[in-house]
Design an enzyme around this catalytic site. Sequence first.
Site, PDB file in Angstrom:
ATOM      1  N   GLY A  34       0.815  -1.208   0.000  1.00  0.00           N
ATOM      2  CA  GLY A  34       0.000   0.000   0.000  1.00  0.00           C
ATOM      3  C   GLY A  34       0.843   1.250   0.000  1.00  0.00           C
ATOM      4  O   GLY A  34       2.049   1.210   0.240  1.00  0.00           O
ATOM      5  N   GLY A  37      -0.459   9.005   2.218  1.00  0.00           N
ATOM      6  CA  GLY A  37       0.189  10.252   2.586  1.00  0.00           C
ATOM      7  C   GLY A  37       1.342  10.054   3.550  1.00  0.00           C
ATOM      8  O   GLY A  37       2.297  10.822   3.557  1.00  0.00           O
ATOM      9  N   VAL A  41       3.531   1.185   2.683  1.00  0.00           N
ATOM     10  CA  VAL A  41       3.246   0.107   3.631  1.00  0.00           C
ATOM     11  C   VAL A  41       3.801  -1.197   3.072  1.00  0.00           C
ATOM     12  O   VAL A  41       3.550  -1.539   1.909  1.00  0.00           O
ATOM     13  CB  VAL A  41       1.728  -0.040   3.881  1.00  0.00           C
ATOM     14  CG1 VAL A  41       1.466  -1.104   4.940  1.00  0.00           C
ATOM     15  CG2 VAL A  41       1.128   1.300   4.291  1.00  0.00           C
ATOM     16  N   LYS A  55       4.348   0.584   8.172  1.00  0.00           N
ATOM     17  CA  LYS A  55       4.214   1.869   7.490  1.00  0.00           C
ATOM     18  C   LYS A  55       5.517   2.642   7.657  1.00  0.00           C
ATOM     19  O   LYS A  55       5.908   2.988   8.777  1.00  0.00           O
ATOM     20  CB  LYS A  55       3.071   2.681   8.096  1.00  0.00           C
ATOM     21  CG  LYS A  55       1.689   2.143   7.800  1.00  0.00           C
ATOM     22  CD  LYS A  55       0.641   3.107   8.359  1.00  0.00           C
ATOM     23  CE  LYS A  55      -0.758   2.666   7.986  1.00  0.00           C
ATOM     24  NZ  LYS A  55      -1.773   3.639   8.461  1.00  0.00           N
ATOM     25  N   ASP A 153      -9.807  10.904   8.254  1.00  0.00           N
ATOM     26  CA  ASP A 153      -9.653  10.245   6.952  1.00  0.00           C
ATOM     27  C   ASP A 153     -10.436   8.931   6.897  1.00  0.00           C
ATOM     28  O   ASP A 153      -9.895   7.892   6.519  1.00  0.00           O
ATOM     29  CB  ASP A 153      -8.177   9.998   6.630  1.00  0.00           C
ATOM     30  CG  ASP A 153      -7.941   9.824   5.130  1.00  0.00           C
ATOM     31  OD1 ASP A 153      -8.846  10.163   4.339  1.00  0.00           O
ATOM     32  OD2 ASP A 153      -6.860   9.349   4.749  1.00  0.00           O
TER      33      ASP A 153
END
Length: 294
Positions: A34, A37, A41, A55, A153
């Site tokens: 992934g 912002g 990941v 992350k 988010d």
Amino acid sequence: MLFVVSLWIIKRKRKTHSSKEITQITHNFQHEIGKGGFGIVYRGSLKDGTMVAVKVLSSSSSQGSKEFEAEVLLLARVHHKNLVNLLGYCDDMQHLSLVYEYMDNGTLRDHLSGKILNGDILNWNQRVNIALQAAQGLDYLHSGCTPPIVHRDIKSNNILLNRESFNNDYATHISTRLAGTPGYLDPEYYKNYGLNEKSDVYSFGIVLLEIMTVQSGDIINIIDSRLQGYFDINMAWKIIEVAMSCTSTTSEERMTMSEVVMELKQCLNINELQIEFEDTKSSIQYSSGTIASD
């Protein structure tokens, strides 16, 4: 099959990792799963074989070491059954990283879009359970933390599903990257450039509509056609009403997450009572039947 919903959040028990350990855990950053912002990941594994998602802060990210430390301290305050477990972090400037438990069944968006090609679609009860449990996690951030934590988010790409091995259930998780995504972002943000709890409510309302519908039109037509009509229309109307309240253009007219949780619980309770009634009715009809004799 039920779903358990959680949010990407840090729990208290966490381990500090060195930059070298992060490289080892991610197998030299081989498996990218992934990007956002925060950065990239990676899938990895700990020495005991535990699968993790790491992350790693991007060099182009606006977040520095002080902001990273503040975020770790903030997220370490919370603990809830619907919040994803942070296993550790690395505060080495070379690889500022967060190490989470690995969610192995993709995102809610993956399932709704058909990207998860396992032949299964989310049925009606699964969708409502996902919505309820996500709402419970979000409600905890708003009402169970002092001061309240605004996620900022909420979106279907940040809701992760994890199949629980002991009962084939799913766990669902929402990422805590504090950003904001067009389409989910509170329209009031463009007026005052500030986000609050009601901004999360708006984003959740968009996700709720996304979970339930696929197109505009009559209620029968807008519910995901892959459900093939297997849903309660009164329950569908109620959930759409909740979603529309959440997505009101003015924050004063929106529900709180506590109210959303209460409404979704009520929907599920009524649905379970209806299922029990139908099962009892079928059982009575069967037991009162006669068997023809030769």
